[in-house]
Design a protein around this motif. Structure first.
Motif, PDB file in Angstrom:
ATOM      1  N   HIS A 275       6.693  42.884 -16.414  1.00 41.48           N
ATOM      2  CA  HIS A 275       7.435  42.683 -15.172  1.00 41.48           C
ATOM      3  C   HIS A 275       7.435  41.215 -14.737  1.00 41.48           C
ATOM      4  O   HIS A 275       8.379  40.769 -14.074  1.00 41.48           O
ATOM      5  CB  HIS A 275       6.874  43.587 -14.074  1.00 41.48           C
ATOM      6  CG  HIS A 275       7.260  45.033 -14.238  1.00 41.48           C
ATOM      7  ND1 HIS A 275       6.630  45.868 -15.117  1.00 41.48           N
ATOM      8  CD2 HIS A 275       8.245  45.762 -13.642  1.00 41.48           C
ATOM      9  CE1 HIS A 275       7.194  47.071 -15.060  1.00 41.48           C
ATOM     10  NE2 HIS A 275       8.169  47.035 -14.170  1.00 41.48           N
ATOM     11  N   GLN A 276       6.413  40.475 -15.127  1.00 36.56           N
ATOM     12  CA  GLN A 276       6.416  39.041 -14.844  1.00 36.56           C
ATOM     13  C   GLN A 276       7.584  38.365 -15.563  1.00 36.56           C
ATOM     14  O   GLN A 276       8.291  37.539 -14.980  1.00 36.56           O
ATOM     15  CB  GLN A 276       5.092  38.413 -15.294  1.00 36.56           C
ATOM     16  CG  GLN A 276       4.908  36.954 -14.888  1.00 36.56           C
ATOM     17  CD  GLN A 276       4.627  36.772 -13.406  1.00 36.56           C
ATOM     18  OE1 GLN A 276       4.241  37.717 -12.728  1.00 36.56           O
ATOM     19  NE2 GLN A 276       4.817  35.573 -12.897  1.00 36.56           N
ATOM     20  N   ARG A 277       7.790  38.735 -16.799  1.00 34.33           N
ATOM     21  CA  ARG A 277       8.915  38.183 -17.567  1.00 34.33           C
ATOM     22  C   ARG A 277      10.251  38.675 -17.009  1.00 34.33           C
ATOM     23  O   ARG A 277      11.230  37.918 -16.964  1.00 34.33           O
ATOM     24  CB  ARG A 277       8.775  38.563 -19.046  1.00 34.33           C
ATOM     25  CG  ARG A 277       7.594  37.885 -19.740  1.00 34.33           C
ATOM     26  CD  ARG A 277       7.506  38.243 -21.210  1.00 34.33           C
ATOM     27  NE  ARG A 277       6.356  37.609 -21.839  1.00 34.33           N
ATOM     28  CZ  ARG A 277       6.341  36.355 -22.316  1.00 34.33           C
ATOM     29  NH1 ARG A 277       7.455  35.624 -22.257  1.00 34.33           N
ATOM     30  NH2 ARG A 277       5.250  35.851 -22.849  1.00 34.33           N
ATOM     31  N   ALA A 278      10.287  39.935 -16.583  1.00 28.77           N
ATOM     32  CA  ALA A 278      11.519  40.484 -16.019  1.00 28.77           C
ATOM     33  C   ALA A 278      11.935  39.718 -14.765  1.00 28.77           C
ATOM     34  O   ALA A 278      13.135  39.474 -14.542  1.00 28.77           O
ATOM     35  CB  ALA A 278      11.345  41.963 -15.703  1.00 28.77           C
ATOM     36  N   LEU A 279      10.976  39.326 -13.939  1.00 24.11           N
ATOM     37  CA  LEU A 279      11.286  38.555 -12.739  1.00 24.11           C
ATOM     38  C   LEU A 279      11.979  37.243 -13.098  1.00 24.11           C
ATOM     39  O   LEU A 279      12.979  36.864 -12.477  1.00 24.11           O
ATOM     40  CB  LEU A 279      10.013  38.264 -11.944  1.00 24.11           C
ATOM     41  CG  LEU A 279       9.454  39.383 -11.076  1.00 24.11           C
ATOM     42  CD1 LEU A 279       8.095  38.978 -10.516  1.00 24.11           C
ATOM     43  CD2 LEU A 279      10.409  39.711  -9.932  1.00 24.11           C
ATOM     44  N   THR A 280      11.432  36.543 -14.077  1.00 20.43           N
ATOM     45  CA  THR A 280      12.035  35.262 -14.472  1.00 20.43           C
ATOM     46  C   THR A 280      13.465  35.469 -14.977  1.00 20.43           C
ATOM     47  O   THR A 280      14.370  34.703 -14.632  1.00 20.43           O
ATOM     48  CB  THR A 280      11.188  34.570 -15.550  1.00 20.43           C
ATOM     49  OG1 THR A 280       9.833  34.484 -15.117  1.00 20.43           O
ATOM     50  CG2 THR A 280      11.702  33.162 -15.837  1.00 20.43           C
ATOM     51  N   LYS A 281      13.673  36.514 -15.766  1.00 21.13           N
ATOM     52  CA  LYS A 281      15.020  36.815 -16.262  1.00 21.13           C
ATOM     53  C   LYS A 281      15.971  37.131 -15.102  1.00 21.13           C
ATOM     54  O   LYS A 281      17.138  36.725 -15.118  1.00 21.13           O
ATOM     55  CB  LYS A 281      14.957  38.002 -17.231  1.00 21.13           C
ATOM     56  CG  LYS A 281      14.199  37.718 -18.523  1.00 21.13           C
ATOM     57  CD  LYS A 281      14.005  39.011 -19.315  1.00 21.13           C
ATOM     58  CE  LYS A 281      13.117  38.794 -20.525  1.00 21.13           C
ATOM     59  NZ  LYS A 281      12.803  40.061 -21.229  1.00 21.13           N
ATOM     60  N   TYR A 282      15.470  37.870 -14.138  1.00 23.50           N
ATOM     61  CA  TYR A 282      16.271  38.194 -12.940  1.00 23.50           C
ATOM     62  C   TYR A 282      16.742  36.925 -12.250  1.00 23.50           C
ATOM     63  O   TYR A 282      17.929  36.785 -11.921  1.00 23.50           O
ATOM     64  CB  TYR A 282      15.413  39.063 -12.015  1.00 23.50           C
ATOM     65  CG  TYR A 282      15.840  39.147 -10.567  1.00 23.50           C
ATOM     66  CD1 TYR A 282      17.143  39.492 -10.196  1.00 23.50           C
ATOM     67  CD2 TYR A 282      14.902  38.925  -9.544  1.00 23.50           C
ATOM     68  CE1 TYR A 282      17.504  39.599  -8.848  1.00 23.50           C
ATOM     69  CE2 TYR A 282      15.251  39.033  -8.203  1.00 23.50           C
ATOM     70  CZ  TYR A 282      16.551  39.363  -7.861  1.00 23.50           C
ATOM     71  OH  TYR A 282      16.908  39.468  -6.543  1.00 23.50           O
ATOM     72  N   TYR A 283      15.841  35.994 -12.020  1.00 18.09           N
ATOM     73  CA  TYR A 283      16.216  34.775 -11.305  1.00 18.09           C
ATOM     74  C   TYR A 283      17.234  33.961 -12.096  1.00 18.09           C
ATOM     75  O   TYR A 283      18.204  33.456 -11.531  1.00 18.09           O
ATOM     76  CB  TYR A 283      14.974  33.939 -10.990  1.00 18.09           C
ATOM     77  CG  TYR A 283      14.015  34.647 -10.066  1.00 18.09           C
ATOM     78  CD1 TYR A 283      14.476  35.276  -8.904  1.00 18.09           C
ATOM     79  CD2 TYR A 283      12.654  34.734 -10.356  1.00 18.09           C
ATOM     80  CE1 TYR A 283      13.608  35.965  -8.066  1.00 18.09           C
ATOM     81  CE2 TYR A 283      11.778  35.406  -9.513  1.00 18.09           C
ATOM     82  CZ  TYR A 283      12.260  36.028  -8.379  1.00 18.09           C
ATOM     83  OH  TYR A 283      11.413  36.708  -7.548  1.00 18.09           O
TER      84      TYR A 283
END
Length: 350
Positions: free
Chosen positions: A33-41
């Protein structure tokens, strides 16, 4: 290393969210989910991210937790994976005493971060002269993005003379103004205008309680026989860690209106709506006690985090805060980006 493209973006005005920390229910890093956040931004169209900052939780530096370098590295890996064909600002939070700040600056530089967001939280024993010397040492390693943090979450009041001296330091390129105080905000703007490097310093709002108005305001500061015009060109905000896609669209509209000298009256109601939403997210009713948990709660509801957990047990939603988040969701459906996230979440979680 800042290239001319990144410097141009910094001074034109960038949209930079403060990156949260994804945790499991036993307070371990949730890397997926940490990586998913960066992708989201990145997919939301932000101009950069700030990692290792207050929203990422300062406790990542605790030797027993030891996540500072890891979360910086994860964000960098995701940015590089995207292979973006546009300038993108990478900021690393830097804090602690001079020895720790130098160590963090070196880590950030080695990982490829452009700027260090330098926090003075926890340095109450330092005089203002000490803080200037502290900044000079960090600036020898990495370009510095200053940070006026509000006292309610660990900051301190700093004088006009301090900020004027701060602006004079070579390799300082920007200042995040976040005292949540109109008078102190004006101190920083005036100080920069009175410095010999006023054209070299980009001003950013960190005043989550006044985002839209800060971005629309033009300051005309009398300096000797001339008037210096200065604008808060962009934002580096914890508030922008949520509802990010629609906030990016709002920011682009504000920049267009600003540059074309359009009527800003239509934005004034929006300004109040954004501030009201921030009050719920940041838990202003309880003096910001739930500010990190509130951001995490919004991301949990959207599926970008598994829970609103924080590293400190004391960091949690306050009584009534969840209901306030319910309220602003219902009152301002045009501000959230739930549909955008729903359409892309599974891609980001792969």
């Amino acid at each position: 290393m800042l290239t001319n493209l990144e410097l141009d973006l910094l001074h034109d005005g960038a949209f930079i969210p403060a990156h949260p920390l994804a945790l499991t229910n036993d307070k371990q890093l949730d890397e997926k989910h940490q990586r998913a956040l960066t992708k989201y931004y990145i997919d939301a169209g932000v101009d950069g991210i700030a990692v290792g900052v207050h929203t990422t939780q300062f406790e990542i530096r605790d030797p027993n937790i030891n996540l500072y370098e890891k979360v910086l590295r994860i964000a960098m890996e995701e940015i590089e994976e995207q292979n973006m064909q546009r300038p993108f600002l990478k900021l690393a939070g830097i804090c602690g005493g001079t020895e720790q700040a130098i160590k963090e600056a070196q880590i950030a530089k080695d990982l490829g971060y452009h700027l260090g967001l330098l926090s003075f939280g926890g340095l109450g024993q330092y005089t203002e002269d000490d803080l200037l010397k502290h900044t000079e040492e960090v600036a020898k390693i990495i370009p510095v993005f200053g940070f006026y943090l509000q006292p309610a979450v660990g900051g301190r009041e700093l004088s006009f003379d301090f900020w004027k001296g701060f602006a004079e330091i070579p390799n300082v390129h920007a200042i995040k103004i976040a005292p949540f105080n109109r008078y102190k905000t004006l101190d920083v703007v005036r100080a920069v205008c009175h410095s010999s490097r006023n054209d070299d310093i980009a001003l950013y709002t960190g005043n989550d309680d006044n985002i839209v108005i800060d971005l629309l305001s033009n300051y005309q500061i009398r300096v000797g026989e001339k008037t210096v015009n200065k604008q808060i060109v962009g934002g580096l905000l914890g508030h922008w860690a949520v509802w990010t896609k629609n906030a990016v669209n709002m920011f682009q509209q504000l920049k267009k209106a600003r540059k074309n000298k359009e009527d800003i009256a239509p934005f004034l109601s929006l300004a109040n709506e954004v501030t009201d939403a921030n009050a719920a997210f940041f838990d202003t009713a309880n003096n910001f006690k739930g500010c990190i948990a509130g951001i995490n709660e919004v991301l949990r509801r959207q599926g970008l985090l598994k829970g609103n957990w924080c590293l400190l047990d004391s960091e949690r939603l306050s009584a009534g805060q969840s209901e306030e988040i319910d309220r602003v969701y219902q009152e301002y459906p045009h501000l959230h980006d739930d549909t955008f996230i729903k359409e892309n979440l599974q891609k980001w979680l792969k």
